[in-house]
Every structure is written in C-alpha cells, then in structure tokens.
Design a protein around this motif. Structure first.
Motif, PDB file in Angstrom:
ATOM      1  N   ILE A 119       1.049  -1.209   0.019  1.00 43.03           N
ATOM      2  CA  ILE A 119       0.001  -0.051  -0.015  1.00 43.03           C
ATOM      3  C   ILE A 119       0.824   1.166   0.179  1.00 43.03           C
ATOM      4  O   ILE A 119       1.836   1.238   0.929  1.00 43.03           O
ATOM      5  N   LEU A 154       3.498   0.582   3.121  1.00 43.15           N
ATOM      6  CA  LEU A 154       3.100  -0.444   4.101  1.00 43.15           C
ATOM      7  C   LEU A 154       3.144  -1.697   3.359  1.00 43.15           C
ATOM      8  O   LEU A 154       2.370  -1.985   2.365  1.00 43.15           O
ATOM      9  N   LEU A 156       2.475  -5.709   3.473  1.00 43.19           N
ATOM     10  CA  LEU A 156       1.593  -6.712   4.285  1.00 43.19           C
ATOM     11  C   LEU A 156       2.151  -7.937   3.686  1.00 43.19           C
ATOM     12  O   LEU A 156       2.428  -8.338   2.377  1.00 43.19           O
ATOM     13  N   ILE A 164      -5.062  -9.778   5.850  1.00 48.06           N
ATOM     14  CA  ILE A 164      -4.931  -8.200   5.370  1.00 48.06           C
ATOM     15  C   ILE A 164      -5.441  -7.128   6.401  1.00 48.06           C
ATOM     16  O   ILE A 164      -5.235  -6.300   6.279  1.00 48.06           O
ATOM     17  N   GLU A 167      -2.786  -5.729   9.909  1.00 48.01           N
ATOM     18  CA  GLU A 167      -1.496  -5.158  10.146  1.00 48.01           C
ATOM     19  C   GLU A 167      -1.257  -3.874  11.217  1.00 48.01           C
ATOM     20  O   GLU A 167      -2.177  -3.327  11.351  1.00 48.01           O
ATOM     21  N   LEU A 169      -0.033  -0.528  12.026  1.00 48.60           N
ATOM     22  CA  LEU A 169       0.218   0.528  11.532  1.00 48.60           C
ATOM     23  C   LEU A 169       1.508   1.464  11.819  1.00 48.60           C
ATOM     24  O   LEU A 169       1.927   2.448  11.027  1.00 48.60           O
ATOM     25  N   VAL A 172       4.358   1.337   8.935  1.00 48.27           N
ATOM     26  CA  VAL A 172       4.210   2.484   7.795  1.00 48.27           C
ATOM     27  C   VAL A 172       5.651   3.028   7.795  1.00 48.27           C
ATOM     28  O   VAL A 172       6.042   3.584   8.707  1.00 48.27           O
ATOM     29  N   THR A 296      -5.205   5.384   3.634  1.00 48.84           N
ATOM     30  CA  THR A 296      -5.479   4.327   2.607  1.00 48.84           C
ATOM     31  C   THR A 296      -5.980   2.747   3.113  1.00 48.84           C
ATOM     32  O   THR A 296      -6.953   2.200   2.768  1.00 48.84           O
ATOM     33  N   TYR A 297      -4.979   2.509   4.251  1.00 44.92           N
ATOM     34  CA  TYR A 297      -5.133   1.023   4.671  1.00 44.92           C
ATOM     35  C   TYR A 297      -6.539   1.015   5.138  1.00 44.92           C
ATOM     36  O   TYR A 297      -7.368  -0.060   5.327  1.00 44.92           O
ATOM     37  N   ASN A 298      -6.658   2.085   6.227  1.00 41.12           N
ATOM     38  CA  ASN A 298      -8.060   2.096   7.151  1.00 41.12           C
ATOM     39  C   ASN A 298      -9.375   2.152   6.070  1.00 41.12           C
ATOM     40  O   ASN A 298     -10.469   1.402   6.461  1.00 41.12           O
ATOM     41  N   LYS A 301      -9.889  -1.468   4.651  1.00 46.29           N
ATOM     42  CA  LYS A 301     -10.475  -2.334   5.389  1.00 46.29           C
ATOM     43  C   LYS A 301     -11.928  -2.079   5.810  1.00 46.29           C
ATOM     44  O   LYS A 301     -12.738  -3.188   5.834  1.00 46.29           O
TER      45      LYS A 301
END
Length: 380
Positions: A119, A154, A156, A164, A167, A169, A172, A296-298, A301
């Motif tokens: 990511i 980030l 993974l 997924i 992770e 955070l 990062v 972006t990761y949040n 999810k």
C-alpha cells in the motif's frame, strides 16, 4: 440392457403410449418390458430374440440423453454438497474444488504461498515554469518537471495466519529525498524494488496519478519493468460503492473512519524541501505522506466486504479454503444461496472480514422421487 431400459421406463414421467409415440417402438413391446413379460419370456407377441434386441436397442438409444442428463445433475448435486461440506469444515479436502475457481488434486493443508501486498502513496513537487500571469494563463516554458519528494508505504505479508486486516500501522515507512542525499534516481530505485518485490499494489487514485508518475520515473532512469502485479485503486472502488460531495481520501476517511490528513500538507512544505533543503520540512512531509498510507489502509478495511474487483487471495495464497478478500483460512459459515438468472450457488460468509462469496458449482437441482430435477428453467 433390459434392466436399464426397464428402470428408465419406470422412472419416466411419460405414459407408455407417449413413449411409444416418441420412440417409435410398439406399445405392446413397451408394455411387455414394463410388466416383466419380456424378462420372464411370457410375452405373447415377442419371443424372437432378434426382434427383442432391436426394440431394446431403440429404447436404450432413446433414453440415453435422459440418462446422461440425470447423471450430470447427480454429479453437479454431489459436487455442490461436497463443496458445502469442505468449506464449512465438515470433511477433509480431497476433491477438485473449491473457492475462487482454484483447482487442486491434493489435501487442503497444502503449503501456502505467502502473498506480499504494497500500500503506497507518493508526494511530488509542482512544476517550475515561466508564465506572464497567475491565473488562466499558458505556461511559456517549463524550467523543471515535477520531482519525486517522498515515497510512503506499508508492506503486508498474508500467510494464512496473518490476514490483510491484521497489520500494525506502526510499520508504515517513508523514504524522502533527504534520506537519499537528494538523488531522484536513488529514491526511484527504492520505489522500484518495492514494486518488484510485491504481488499486489494498492493506492488511492493511484491508477490516474501515482502509478503513472512512478512509472514515468522508472523509465526516466532506465529501470526495467517490475514483475507483473495486480493493481487496485481504492478511489475507483469507492466510487462504485458510495458517493460524497467530495470523494477525496481526506473527505471519505473523515466521513467513514472519523480520521483525516495531518494539518500541515505538502503545499505547506514543498518549497522549503526543494529550495531550502529544510530537514524539519522533510520530517513534516514524512508524517503527511505516512498518514496518507494510514488513511488508505483504514479505508480499504472499511470497504473490503463491499468491493467486487479485488485480487483473489485464495488463488494467490495457493489455498482453496482461504477467503479471497482477506486471506483468512477455513473460517466460513453458510449463507443464503447466490442466484444468477440461470442457476444458484452455495454462498458463504467469511467470519473474519464479513465478505460474502459463492462456490463455483451450481446447486440448482431438486431431488423428487429419486429423480433429480433441474430448476434453472424456473429461474429464467
């Protein structure tokens, strides 16, 4: 052959006269087969073996497509039931099934191939150009193209135990131009190594901006094409699912996850980074860039169960019982059927990410009086 034909007559929905009409076999012969007179040799009309074999062969050929269809329906029903048992962990995996179109000929506890997912987000400087006016003007000459200022990411690793969704955070990272001695080429090489070592690349509006910018730098510095990858743009996926007055990363996250970008943005620090080489400005840029990756990761999810166009982790993990969305192993529950216009499929819900997925074998048969009926015509 006689027993087979007799069984087909018994299971047929047609009357004996209808069978005689469509098969062109004498009604008396069909009656004698059905009653057992041919088998016992007590038929008054048919005692010649050659004649009996001729009519039996004609009936057998007539019933052959019907028998084949029944066998096909039985196999489909068996596969659908086996799939249901396998996915809900009721039996060992030993068939050619299951999720995501993955085919195996081994036990389901096969060796997993870990999946690497990246990511990322980049920050670039503005153009350095000559113009006559500030607004609504043409650029007379470009003095310097946009420079790559930083690359936040980030990584993974999905391995069956870690999904997924798991992770940390705190992992990062961000590489800035200051970290590589203000060498655009070295910063680009770092980004290329990450692209080359991961199988899935995820970003926000990356297909329209980040991916094109980063490939531009790859070509500028003569780097080869990275290993082919799966690319996912969460901006495009979000627009398929929801809509806000602003669909920017900051606005969507503030609406869904109640979190947003840092107060200091790239617009506040780029000049000090480029012209002054201010270390404090680069640290502020680093925090800003890293926060974009966190957002972006949040967001990924949050919208994961709703997404349709998503890399199949079951296939990438080389495991038929991995959730195609999150990579969680063997933890599903049965849900209602998934219907298309011509069939239905077993459907399941991943207990980890709440995504719904369906099997690959149709379950559109009903068993009535020891006979399988295809219900697809009903669904058309």
């Amino acid at each position: 052959m006689l027993e087979r034909v007799k069984d087909c007559i018994r299971k047929s929905d047609w009357s004996l006269s209808q069978l005689a009409l469509v098969s062109k076999v004498p009604l008396h012969f069909i009656s004698d087969v059905s009653s057992g007179a041919i088998e016992k040799g007590t038929s008054d009309s048919y005692k010649n073996k050659k004649t009996i074999d001729k009519h039996l062969k004609a009936l057998d050929e007539f019933f052959k497509p019907i028998r084949n269809e029944q066998k096909s329906l039985e196999r489909r029903d068996e596969k659908a039931n086996n799939e249901r048992s396998i996915i809900t962990n009721k039996c060992a995996y030993n068939s050619n099934s299951v999720l995501g179109g993955v085919e195996y000929a081994a036990q389901y506890n096969t060796v997993i191939s870990p999946v690497k997912i990246l990511i990322y987000d980049i920050e670039v400087s503005p153009l350095l150009a000559w113009t006559y006016n500030r607004y609504n003007t043409n650029v007379l000459k470009v003095e310097q193209e946009q420079q790559l200022l930083s690359f936040a990411y980030l990584e993974l690793i999905i391995d069956g135990e870690k999904t997924i969704l798991d992770e940390d955070l705190n992992n990062v990272k961000c590489i800035t131009l200051n970290d590589v001695g203000f060498s655009q080429e070295k910063l680009t090489e770092k980004a290329w190594e990450l692209f080359n070592n991961n199988q899935v690349i995820i970003g926000y509006n990356n297909k329209a901006f980040d991916d094109k910018m980063i490939y531009r730098y790859f070509m500028k510095y003569g780097l080869p094409v990275p290993t082919p990858i799966k690319q996912l743009d969460l901006f495009k996926e979000w627009k398929k699912i929801g809509r806000l007055s602003s669909n920017g990363l900051n606005a969507v996250n503030r609406y869904i996850n109640h979190d947003g970008k840092t107060e200091i943005t790239v617009e506040d620090v780029w000049y000090r980074c480029i012209r002054c080489r201010d270390k404090e400005a680069f640290e502020q840029l680093r925090e800003y860039n890293k926060q974009d990756v966190v957002l972006t990761y949040n967001l990924m999810k949050s919208i994961l169960p709703f997404m349709k166009n998503y890399p199949n982790l079951s296939l990438l993990l080389n495991h038929p019982l991995a959730c195609p969305k999150c990579g969680h192993i063997n933890d599903f529950e049965e849900a209602d059927y998934y219907y298309t216009n011509v069939g239905r499929y077993n459907q399941y819900r991943c207990k980890k990410c709440n995504s719904y997925l369906h099997g690959r074998y149709q379950d559109s048969t009903l068993k009535i009086n020891d006979k399988y009926i295809d219900v697809r015509p009903i669904l058309k």
